[in-house]
Design a protein around this motif. Structure first.
Motif, PDB file in Angstrom:
ATOM      1  N   SER A   1      -8.148   1.957   1.955  1.00 33.11           N
ATOM      2  CA  SER A   1      -7.118   0.945   1.762  1.00 33.11           C
ATOM      3  C   SER A   1      -7.508   0.034   0.609  1.00 33.11           C
ATOM      4  CB  SER A   1      -6.928   0.127   3.038  1.00 33.11           C
ATOM      5  OG  SER A   1      -8.090  -0.620   3.290  1.00 33.11           O
ATOM      6  N   VAL A   2      -6.482  -0.444  -0.061  1.00 29.60           N
ATOM      7  CA  VAL A   2      -6.695  -1.325  -1.201  1.00 29.60           C
ATOM      8  C   VAL A   2      -6.428  -2.747  -0.733  1.00 29.60           C
ATOM      9  CG1 VAL A   2      -5.922  -1.917  -3.510  1.00 29.60           C
ATOM     10  CG2 VAL A   2      -5.980   0.465  -2.787  1.00 29.60           C
ATOM     11  N   THR A   3      -7.355  -3.621  -0.955  1.00 31.88           N
ATOM     12  CA  THR A   3      -7.164  -5.030  -0.606  1.00 31.88           C
ATOM     13  C   THR A   3      -7.232  -5.858  -1.874  1.00 31.88           C
ATOM     14  OG1 THR A   3      -9.528  -5.318  -0.205  1.00 31.88           O
ATOM     15  CG2 THR A   3      -8.160  -4.735   1.680  1.00 31.88           C
ATOM     16  N   PHE A   4      -6.395  -6.861  -1.907  1.00 32.57           N
ATOM     17  CA  PHE A   4      -6.365  -7.756  -3.051  1.00 32.57           C
ATOM     18  C   PHE A   4      -6.915  -9.109  -2.626  1.00 32.57           C
ATOM     19  CE2 PHE A   4      -2.831  -4.844  -4.099  1.00 32.57           C
ATOM     20  CZ  PHE A   4      -3.258  -4.424  -5.340  1.00 32.57           C
ATOM     21  N   ARG A   5      -7.575  -9.733  -3.549  1.00 28.65           N
ATOM     22  CA  ARG A   5      -8.022 -11.095  -3.304  1.00 28.65           C
ATOM     23  C   ARG A   5      -6.799 -12.017  -3.319  1.00 28.65           C
ATOM     24  NH1 ARG A   5     -12.408 -11.676  -7.763  1.00 28.65           N
ATOM     25  NH2 ARG A   5     -11.728  -9.644  -8.445  1.00 28.65           N
ATOM     26  N   PRO A   6      -6.887 -13.151  -2.669  1.00 32.60           N
ATOM     27  CA  PRO A   6      -5.716 -14.044  -2.599  1.00 32.60           C
ATOM     28  C   PRO A   6      -5.163 -14.440  -3.963  1.00 32.60           C
ATOM     29  CG  PRO A   6      -7.376 -14.758  -1.032  1.00 32.60           C
ATOM     30  CD  PRO A   6      -7.996 -13.644  -1.841  1.00 32.60           C
TER      31      PRO A   6
END
Length: 163
Positions: A2-7
């Motif tokens: 899964s790809v997570t982005f920083r806020p």
């Protein structure tokens, strides 16, 4: 995976997407109204040679026919543009006027442009009327109690012979 982005990255993506949608709504809308001018067909019409029938077969039905005696036919083409919800503004217009003599033959051909467009600005948005100005609620509730009241011609008018 899964790809997570920083806020901050997520906020930047959302902001750029919203900006793209907002700017897409600002694109000018272009429209064409009326006759589609074909220069070759228009140049094929010759004064003294063509008549009403040949002009209609070549150019089609006119946009406007003069009211008195059908001596003039008009072919009108207009291009306009507007942004969002503004009124369309004429950018280009071609008016082709074909005049006929009494025998129905073409006597002259003239062209006009956007300088013939008349801009009018009507006064106000409502038409003034005579009489009492009533509010919304007076219009809505103004007839309560008047149905069947004396003097209105209804069943309760006081005259038992009246229906």
């Amino acid at each position: 995976m899964s790809v997570t982005f920083r806020p901050r990255a997520r906020a930047a993506i959302v902001g750029l997407t919203a900006l793209g949608i907002a700017l897409g709504g600002c694109a000018p809308l272009r429209s064409h109204q009326g006759y589609i001018i074909d220069a070759d067909l228009v140049n094929a019409i010759q004064p003294g040679v063509d008549n009403r029938t040949s002009v209609q077969q070549t150019l089609g039905k006119p946009t406007i026919v003069s009211e008195f005696g059908q001596k003039d036919w008009y072919y009108v083409a207009r291009d306009s543009r507007n942004l969002n919800f503004q009124k369309p503004k004429v950018k280009d217009q071609i008016t082709l006027k074909i005049s006929f003599d009494d025998a129905g033959n073409v006597s002259s051909i003239s062209r006009g442009g956007v300088q013939q467009v008349a801009q009018i600005d009507p006064y106000g948005k409502t038409t003034p009327t005579l009489g009492k100005k009533r509010s919304f609620f007076e219009d809505l509730f103004g007839n309560i109690g008047t149905v069947g009241a004396a003097g209105t011609g209804g069943a309760a008018s006081g005259d038992p012979t009246q229906p």
